[in-house]
Design a protein around this motif. Structure first.
Motif, mmCIF file in Angstrom:
data_model
loop_
_atom_site.group_PDB
_atom_site.id
_atom_site.type_symbol
_atom_site.label_atom_id
_atom_site.label_comp_id
_atom_site.label_asym_id
_atom_site.label_seq_id
_atom_site.Cartn_x
_atom_site.Cartn_y
_atom_site.Cartn_z
ATOM 1 N N PHE A 1 53.919 -86.244 -91.952
ATOM 2 C CA PHE A 1 53.687 -87.319 -90.978
ATOM 3 C C PHE A 1 54.136 -86.980 -89.554
ATOM 4 O O PHE A 1 54.211 -87.853 -88.715
ATOM 5 C CB PHE A 1 54.381 -88.626 -91.398
ATOM 6 C CG PHE A 1 53.872 -89.176 -92.693
ATOM 7 C CD1 PHE A 1 52.580 -89.656 -92.791
ATOM 8 C CD2 PHE A 1 54.672 -89.206 -93.819
ATOM 9 C CE1 PHE A 1 52.098 -90.159 -93.989
ATOM 10 C CE2 PHE A 1 54.202 -89.712 -95.016
ATOM 11 C CZ PHE A 1 52.920 -90.187 -95.099
ATOM 12 N N TYR A 2 54.461 -85.693 -89.324
ATOM 13 C CA TYR A 2 54.911 -85.354 -87.966
ATOM 14 C C TYR A 2 53.704 -85.078 -87.074
ATOM 15 O O TYR A 2 52.833 -84.278 -87.419
ATOM 16 C CB TYR A 2 55.829 -84.125 -87.991
ATOM 17 C CG TYR A 2 56.542 -83.947 -86.678
ATOM 18 C CD1 TYR A 2 57.744 -84.580 -86.429
ATOM 19 C CD2 TYR A 2 55.968 -83.184 -85.655
ATOM 20 C CE1 TYR A 2 58.385 -84.451 -85.203
ATOM 21 C CE2 TYR A 2 56.599 -83.050 -84.428
ATOM 22 C CZ TYR A 2 57.806 -83.681 -84.216
ATOM 23 O OH TYR A 2 58.427 -83.562 -83.009
ATOM 24 N N ALA B 1 42.183 -94.111 -98.283
ATOM 25 C CA ALA B 1 41.897 -93.250 -99.438
ATOM 26 C C ALA B 1 42.395 -91.833 -99.168
ATOM 27 O O ALA B 1 43.000 -91.186 -100.034
ATOM 28 C CB ALA B 1 40.390 -93.239 -99.718
ATOM 29 N N ARG B 2 42.177 -91.362 -97.922
ATOM 30 C CA ARG B 2 42.608 -89.997 -97.590
ATOM 31 C C ARG B 2 44.128 -89.880 -97.599
ATOM 32 O O ARG B 2 44.697 -88.873 -98.042
ATOM 33 C CB ARG B 2 42.064 -89.602 -96.221
ATOM 34 C CG ARG B 2 41.811 -88.120 -96.150
ATOM 35 C CD ARG B 2 41.468 -87.656 -94.778
ATOM 36 N NE ARG B 2 42.453 -86.649 -94.405
ATOM 37 C CZ ARG B 2 42.737 -86.350 -93.169
ATOM 38 N NH1 ARG B 2 42.159 -86.966 -92.190
ATOM 39 N NH2 ARG B 2 43.637 -85.417 -92.917
ATOM 40 N N LEU B 3 44.771 -90.941 -97.140
ATOM 41 C CA LEU B 3 46.234 -90.968 -97.138
ATOM 42 C C LEU B 3 46.758 -90.796 -98.568
ATOM 43 O O LEU B 3 47.643 -89.986 -98.832
ATOM 44 C CB LEU B 3 46.690 -92.315 -96.555
ATOM 45 C CG LEU B 3 48.128 -92.426 -96.118
ATOM 46 C CD1 LEU B 3 48.406 -91.459 -94.991
ATOM 47 C CD2 LEU B 3 48.430 -93.853 -95.666
ATOM 48 N N ALA B 4 46.156 -91.555 -99.481
ATOM 49 C CA ALA B 4 46.577 -91.480 -100.890
ATOM 50 C C ALA B 4 46.335 -90.066 -101.432
ATOM 51 O O ALA B 4 47.197 -89.485 -102.104
ATOM 52 C CB ALA B 4 45.820 -92.508 -101.714
ATOM 53 N N ALA C 1 54.615 -96.514 -95.310
ATOM 54 C CA ALA C 1 54.417 -97.924 -94.965
ATOM 55 C C ALA C 1 53.877 -98.021 -93.537
ATOM 56 O O ALA C 1 52.955 -98.789 -93.246
ATOM 57 C CB ALA C 1 55.739 -98.669 -95.080
ATOM 58 N N HIS C 2 54.445 -97.170 -92.655
ATOM 59 C CA HIS C 2 54.033 -97.173 -91.253
ATOM 60 C C HIS C 2 52.567 -96.756 -91.116
ATOM 61 O O HIS C 2 51.799 -97.363 -90.382
ATOM 62 C CB HIS C 2 54.950 -96.215 -90.490
ATOM 63 C CG HIS C 2 54.760 -96.298 -89.027
ATOM 64 N ND1 HIS C 2 54.111 -95.331 -88.318
ATOM 65 C CD2 HIS C 2 55.113 -97.246 -88.143
ATOM 66 C CE1 HIS C 2 54.066 -95.677 -87.055
ATOM 67 N NE2 HIS C 2 54.679 -96.838 -86.924
ATOM 68 N N GLU C 3 52.182 -95.720 -91.871
ATOM 69 C CA GLU C 3 50.802 -95.220 -91.802
ATOM 70 C C GLU C 3 49.803 -96.232 -92.344
ATOM 71 O O GLU C 3 48.669 -96.302 -91.888
ATOM 72 C CB GLU C 3 50.665 -93.915 -92.610
ATOM 73 C CG GLU C 3 51.347 -92.717 -91.998
ATOM 74 C CD GLU C 3 50.927 -92.500 -90.560
ATOM 75 O OE1 GLU C 3 49.726 -92.606 -90.263
ATOM 76 O OE2 GLU C 3 51.807 -92.236 -89.716
ATOM 77 N N MET C 4 50.244 -96.998 -93.355
ATOM 78 C CA MET C 4 49.320 -97.938 -93.986
ATOM 79 C C MET C 4 49.127 -99.200 -93.155
ATOM 80 O O MET C 4 48.112 -99.871 -93.259
ATOM 81 C CB MET C 4 49.840 -98.333 -95.378
ATOM 82 C CG MET C 4 49.704 -97.211 -96.388
ATOM 83 S SD MET C 4 50.543 -97.638 -97.905
ATOM 84 C CE MET C 4 49.576 -99.013 -98.442
ATOM 85 N N ARG C 5 50.139 -99.485 -92.333
ATOM 86 C CA ARG C 5 50.137 -100.755 -91.614
ATOM 87 C C ARG C 5 48.867 -100.937 -90.757
ATOM 88 O O ARG C 5 48.212 -101.963 -90.837
ATOM 89 C CB ARG C 5 51.380 -100.833 -90.723
ATOM 90 C CG ARG C 5 51.854 -102.254 -90.518
ATOM 91 C CD ARG C 5 53.239 -102.282 -89.937
ATOM 92 N NE ARG C 5 54.245 -101.831 -90.875
ATOM 93 C CZ ARG C 5 55.316 -101.109 -90.544
ATOM 94 N NH1 ARG C 5 55.524 -100.726 -89.311
ATOM 95 N NH2 ARG C 5 56.179 -100.755 -91.465
#
Ligand code: ATP
Ligand code: MG
Length: 375
Positions: free
Chosen positions: A317-318, A194-197, A154-158
């Motif tokens: 995510f680190y 898209a890359r996150l997914a 959620a944090h990354e998408m924000r």
């Protein structure tokens, strides 16, 4: 949904004891009535000879009432013993079973920190308790990972979502115009999502061992050459030296070349990102001391990693420096993918760094492919 509870263990045990005692008493009564009088008569005749009918009736009456009395006393004694036994067994078995049931209910309600301790009452209970506790701690760790993953995601998408929303609003209000700069920003943010997914899917597949690995014997020098060729241009553009030292006769590893290519590309991408121009990055390979694995190392002369961060960099995510690394476009999943992919091959990953400004070395080990038998 809860099912009807029915009779408890203690009552059932006691009922069973009552049935056994009553069946025993009835059997005793039947046997005593069937064979007792004949044997009794026989003994009486031998001891006292012929007796009058009245004496016989009297003696038989005495025999019957003695039998009834002793069977009743025996029945009462066994029922008392039955009650005592059920109370004891209930205490020893039903209490721990009740505790286990209570713990299972707590677990089902989502309290994953529930554990049970049960007194030593047999190997079966010990196995049951150990399995229950192992299940609970596994569920607890899955739940922790799930929560962290969702929070991180959620944090990354924000940020990209907020940027997209802001630009769309600007376009609607006419504050932002549709020029190449705007399109560039929108494209970059959608590409990031898209890359996150993609990365999340890749790491989940690898960690859950759902990857289709096409393992085959791949010569180590080929693996390294392919990875180095793929990133050469980026290194030249930034002015970072790129070297490969692969000794002769290293043989082959058992690997999926595409996946290990992805691993090396990730490590080389990180090294490039964290090494300033005029620094250098070297890929080297050697056979381990035990000769059953090949170690591939990507070392750089870049910014290095502080010791306190080293144990965490393979976590999802680190990032060592959240703001700066995100500005570089990274979401901190690359090394988690590297670890999951290498472990799916049966290998290991590690990272060392002498500290800030003194470079880093990332090493992966892969199983050596057994040589083909010579005909
Ligand atoms: N060669 C390196 N030198 C210094 N720090 C590094 C190096 N490689 C990784 N790191 C640190 O480890 C962190 C995690 O790396 P990882 O590859 O998982 O994420 P990322 O590169 O930031 O993002 P992504 O790989 O998802 O694009 C990086 O953010 C960086 O701080
Ligand atoms: Mg990375």
């Amino acid at each position: 949904m809860t099912r009807a509870r029915g009779t408890g263990l203690a009552a059932r045990l006691f009922l069973a004891q009552v049935l056994v005692a009553v069946a025993g008493a009835a059997t005793l009564w039947l046997v005593a009535s069937a064979v007792g009088p004949t044997i009794f008569h026989d003994h009486l005749r031998r001891v006292a000879g012929a007796v009058s009918a009245q004496t016989s009736l009297h003696v038989e009456e005495a025999f019957r009432s003695a039998s009834a009395l002793s069977i009743t006393v025996a029945l009462l004694a066994s029922l008392t013993a039955g009650l005592a036994v059920s109370a004891y067994v209930t205490h020893r078995i039903a209490v721990p079973v009740g505790r286990l049931a209570q713990a299972a209910r707590a677990l089902a309600a989502g309290r994953f920190d529930t554990r049970v301790t049960i007194p030593a009452i047999g190997a079966e209970f010990a196995t049951l308790t150990d399995s229950f506790n192992a299940m609970a701690s596994r569920l607890e760790s899955i739940e922790t990972t799930r929560r962290r993953l969702l929070a991180d995601l959620a944090h990354e998408m924000r940020t990209p979502v907020a940027t997209l929303a802001g630009y769309l609003e600007g376009l609607e209000d006419g504050v932002v115009s549709v020029d190449s700069a705007t399109v560039g920003v929108l494209r970059a943010q959608t590409a990031r999502l898209a890359r996150l997914a993609e990365d999340i899917t890749a790491v989940s597949l690898a960690e859950e061992h759902r990857l289709d690995l096409h393992l085959r014997a791949v010569p180590v020098d080929q693996l390294v050459a392919a990875a180095v060729d793929g990133v050469r241009e980026g290194f030249a553009d930034k002015g970072v030296g790129l070297f490969a030292h692969v000794g002769a006769g290293l043989g082959s590893v058992l690997a999926d070349p595409d996946r290990i290519g992805q691993v090396l590309t990730n490590l080389l991408g990180n090294a490039l990102r964290h090494t300033p121009p005029s620094g250098s990055v070297t890929v080297s390979a050697r056979v381990s001391g035990s000769r059953d694995t090949v170690e591939l190392a990507v070392s750089d002369t870049g910014e290095g990693i502080p010791p306190s961060h080293l144990p965490h960099i393979f976590e999802r995510f680190y990032r060592v420096d959240r703001a700066r690394d995100r500005a570089h476009g990274g979401s901190g999943i690359g090394l988690a993918i590297v670890k999951a992919l290498v472990e799916a091959h049966g290998g290991e990953v590690s990272a060392v760094s002498a500290g800030p400004g003194r470079g880093s070395i990332f090493t992966i080990s892969l199983p050596v492919s057994a040589p083909e038998p010579t005909p």
